[in-house]
Design an enzyme around this catalytic site. Sequence first.
Site, PDB file in Angstrom:
ATOM      1  N   GLU A 273     -17.496  26.072 -32.827  1.00  0.00           N
ATOM      2  CA  GLU A 273     -17.357  24.443 -32.977  1.00  0.00           C
ATOM      3  C   GLU A 273     -18.370  23.959 -33.764  1.00  0.00           C
ATOM      4  OE1 GLU A 273     -16.422  22.135 -29.382  1.00  0.00           O
ATOM      5  OE2 GLU A 273     -15.353  23.711 -28.661  1.00  0.00           O
ATOM      6  N   HIS A 291     -11.281  20.231 -27.933  1.00  0.00           N
ATOM      7  CA  HIS A 291     -12.340  20.083 -27.009  1.00  0.00           C
ATOM      8  C   HIS A 291     -12.207  18.737 -26.371  1.00  0.00           C
ATOM      9  CE1 HIS A 291     -16.505  21.249 -25.822  1.00  0.00           C
ATOM     10  NE2 HIS A 291     -16.215  20.682 -24.867  1.00  0.00           N
TER      11      HIS A 291
HETATM   12  N1  LIG Z   1     -13.241  21.241 -22.181  1.00  0.00           N
HETATM   13  C1  LIG Z   1     -13.955  20.486 -21.936  1.00  0.00           C
HETATM   14  O1  LIG Z   1     -14.175  19.330 -22.338  1.00  0.00           O
HETATM   15  C2  LIG Z   1     -15.031  20.638 -20.642  1.00  0.00           C
HETATM   16  C3  LIG Z   1     -15.418  19.414 -19.820  1.00  0.00           C
HETATM   17  C4  LIG Z   1     -16.263  19.392 -18.881  1.00  0.00           C
HETATM   18  C5  LIG Z   1     -16.872  20.828 -18.814  1.00  0.00           C
HETATM   19  N2  LIG Z   1     -16.520  21.956 -19.427  1.00  0.00           N
HETATM   20  C6  LIG Z   1     -17.287  23.235 -19.338  1.00  0.00           C
HETATM   21  O2  LIG Z   1     -16.503  23.869 -18.173  1.00  0.00           O
HETATM   22  C7  LIG Z   1     -17.172  24.856 -17.611  1.00  0.00           C
HETATM   23  C8  LIG Z   1     -17.187  24.737 -16.164  1.00  0.00           C
HETATM   24  O3  LIG Z   1     -17.718  23.419 -15.548  1.00  0.00           O
HETATM   25  P1  LIG Z   1     -18.031  23.184 -13.913  1.00  0.00           P
HETATM   26  O4  LIG Z   1     -18.347  21.703 -13.911  1.00  0.00           O
HETATM   27  O5  LIG Z   1     -16.956  23.859 -13.134  1.00  0.00           O
HETATM   28  O6  LIG Z   1     -19.424  24.056 -13.622  1.00  0.00           O
HETATM   29  P2  LIG Z   1     -19.780  24.704 -12.438  1.00  0.00           P
HETATM   30  O7  LIG Z   1     -21.123  25.085 -12.521  1.00  0.00           O
HETATM   31  O8  LIG Z   1     -19.239  23.669 -11.136  1.00  0.00           O
HETATM   32  O9  LIG Z   1     -18.919  26.004 -12.098  1.00  0.00           O
HETATM   33  C9  LIG Z   1     -19.166  27.003 -12.878  1.00  0.00           C
HETATM   34  C10 LIG Z   1     -18.932  28.198 -12.175  1.00  0.00           C
HETATM   35  O10 LIG Z   1     -18.993  29.612 -12.916  1.00  0.00           O
HETATM   36  C11 LIG Z   1     -19.638  30.440 -12.034  1.00  0.00           C
HETATM   37  N3  LIG Z   1     -20.119  31.585 -13.086  1.00  0.00           N
HETATM   38  C12 LIG Z   1     -21.110  31.686 -13.988  1.00  0.00           C
HETATM   39  N4  LIG Z   1     -20.917  32.891 -14.444  1.00  0.00           N
HETATM   40  C13 LIG Z   1     -19.874  33.479 -14.287  1.00  0.00           C
HETATM   41  C14 LIG Z   1     -19.329  34.636 -14.749  1.00  0.00           C
HETATM   42  N5  LIG Z   1     -19.884  35.425 -15.478  1.00  0.00           N
HETATM   43  N6  LIG Z   1     -17.846  34.995 -14.157  1.00  0.00           N
HETATM   44  C15 LIG Z   1     -17.597  34.172 -13.351  1.00  0.00           C
HETATM   45  N7  LIG Z   1     -17.982  32.955 -12.719  1.00  0.00           N
HETATM   46  C16 LIG Z   1     -18.997  32.679 -13.365  1.00  0.00           C
HETATM   47  C17 LIG Z   1     -20.740  29.863 -11.530  1.00  0.00           C
HETATM   48  O11 LIG Z   1     -21.154  30.669 -10.338  1.00  0.00           O
HETATM   49  C18 LIG Z   1     -20.076  28.587 -10.990  1.00  0.00           C
HETATM   50  O12 LIG Z   1     -19.544  28.481  -9.602  1.00  0.00           O
HETATM   51  C19 LIG Z   1     -18.668  24.727 -18.232  1.00  0.00           C
HETATM   52  O13 LIG Z   1     -18.849  25.612 -19.165  1.00  0.00           O
HETATM   53  C20 LIG Z   1     -18.247  23.322 -18.549  1.00  0.00           C
HETATM   54  O14 LIG Z   1     -19.482  23.456 -19.798  1.00  0.00           O
HETATM   55  C21 LIG Z   1     -15.556  21.770 -20.591  1.00  0.00           C
END
Ligand SMILES: NC(=O)c1ccc[n+]([C@@H]2O[C@H](COP(=O)([O-])OP(=O)(O)OC[C@H]3O[C@@H](n4cnc5c(N)ncnc54)[C@H](O)[C@@H]3O)[C@@H](O)[C@H]2O)c1
Length: 316
Positions: A273, A291
Site C-alpha cells: 500500500e 483499505h
Molecule cells: N481494514 C481496516 O481498515 C482495519 C481497521 C481497523 C483495524 N485493522 C487491523 O485489524 C487487525 C486486528 O485488529 P484488532 O483491533 O482486532 O486487534 P486486537 O489486538 O484486538 O486483536 C488481534 C489478535 O491477534 C492475535 N494474534 C497476534 N498474532 C497472531 C498470530 N500470529 N496468529 C493468530 N493470532 C494472532 C492477538 O493475540 C490478538 O488477540 C489489526 O491488524 C488492525 O490493524 C484493519
Amino acid sequence: MKILANDGISQSGVDALESKGFEVITTKVAQEQLENYINENQVVGLLVRSATQVRKDLIDACPSLKLIGRGGVGMDNIDVAYAKEKGLHVINTPASSSASVAELVFAHLYGGVRYLYDANRNMPLEGETNFAKLKKAYAGGIELRGKTLGVIGIGRIGQETAKLGLAVGMKVVAYDPFIENVALQLSFFDGQTVDFNIETISKEEVLKQADFITLHVPAQKDYVLGKKEFELMKTGVGVVNAARGGVIDEVALVDALDSGKVAFAGIDVFENEPTPAVKVLMHSKVSLTPHIGAATGEAQDRIGVELADQIEALLK
Ligand SMILES: NC(=O)c1ccc[n+]([C@@H]2O[C@H](COP(=O)([O-])OP(=O)(O)OC[C@H]3O[C@@H](n4cnc5c(N)ncnc54)[C@H](O)[C@@H]3O)[C@@H](O)[C@H]2O)c1
C-alpha cells in the site's frame, strides 16, 4: 483549550468536544506548517488519523501540546514512546471500528460465494450480449450458512467477525496464540441475547477445518498465511484479509488462486500500500476494496465521541 483535528473528525466528535468546552479546529494544516500553526494557536490537543505524522521533532517544537489522539487503531505515524516520555497523553480508539471491519469481511464473503466480484466486472462488458453465458458461469454459488468460518486472531475484530458468523448460522473455529477462549454475546434487536463460548484450537486445525478463513492479527515480521499454510487448507476455501498488508504472502495467494486451492480472496489491505501489486488487483478471483474496513459513518461517529470522552477525562 484548542484541539486541532488535522485529519478530520466526525460532526458528533466536534459536538461532543464543544459541549465539553473545547474549541475544535478542523482546518487541514500541511505537514510542514504544522509546527507554526500549533505554536501560534497554542493548540493543546492534536488529533490525527493515519495521514499526519507526529514525530519527535514536532513534539519537541510544540510545547503547548499535551495530548495526541489517533482516531482508529494503528499509531505507526506517531512517535508514541517519545511523546509519553515527554509527558504527553497519547490515546487511540481501538474498539470503535471493529464492527465495521467485521461487516466488510462479510461483504467479501457473501460477494465471494456468489461471484459478485467477477459478475460486477463482466456484466458491464457482456451483460447485454452474453447474458445466458454469464448466468451459467455464476450459477454454482453456495451459502455461508452451515459452513465453517476460521478466524485467525480472535481479538476485538476477530470476535465481532465471529459473532456475525454465528448469527448467520456458521460454525466458528478460531486460532490465537494468546487467547484460550472467548465468551461472545450476540445481541438482537428486541433485547434478547445468546451466549457462546469459543475455545481456540491450533492454527493447523483451523486451516484444515475452515471453509472460509479470515485474518484479524496485527502486523508482524512473518507471514501468517504463506505457501505452507495454503497447502493445509481445504480445496475451494475463501480467504479474507482485512487486517494488515503483509500478513498474507501475496505471491503464495496468487499461486493458490491460480491452482484452484483458494476459490476466491477478499482483500482490503495490501503488502504494497498504496501501490498494490497489479497481479492481485487484476486477478479475476479477488474481491477488492482499498483499505476501507473502518470507513463507515457509524465507526467515525464512535471514534469522535470516544476521543472526546477520553480528552475530557485527561485534560479537564
Ligand atoms: N481494514 C481496516 O481498515 C482495519 C481497521 C481497523 C483495524 N485493522 C487491523 O485489524 C487487525 C486486528 O485488529 P484488532 O483491533 O482486532 O486487534 P486486537 O489486538 O484486538 O486483536 C488481534 C489478535 O491477534 C492475535 N494474534 C497476534 N498474532 C497472531 C498470530 N500470529 N496468529 C493468530 N493470532 C494472532 C492477538 O493475540 C490478538 O488477540 C489489526 O491488524 C488492525 O490493524 C484493519
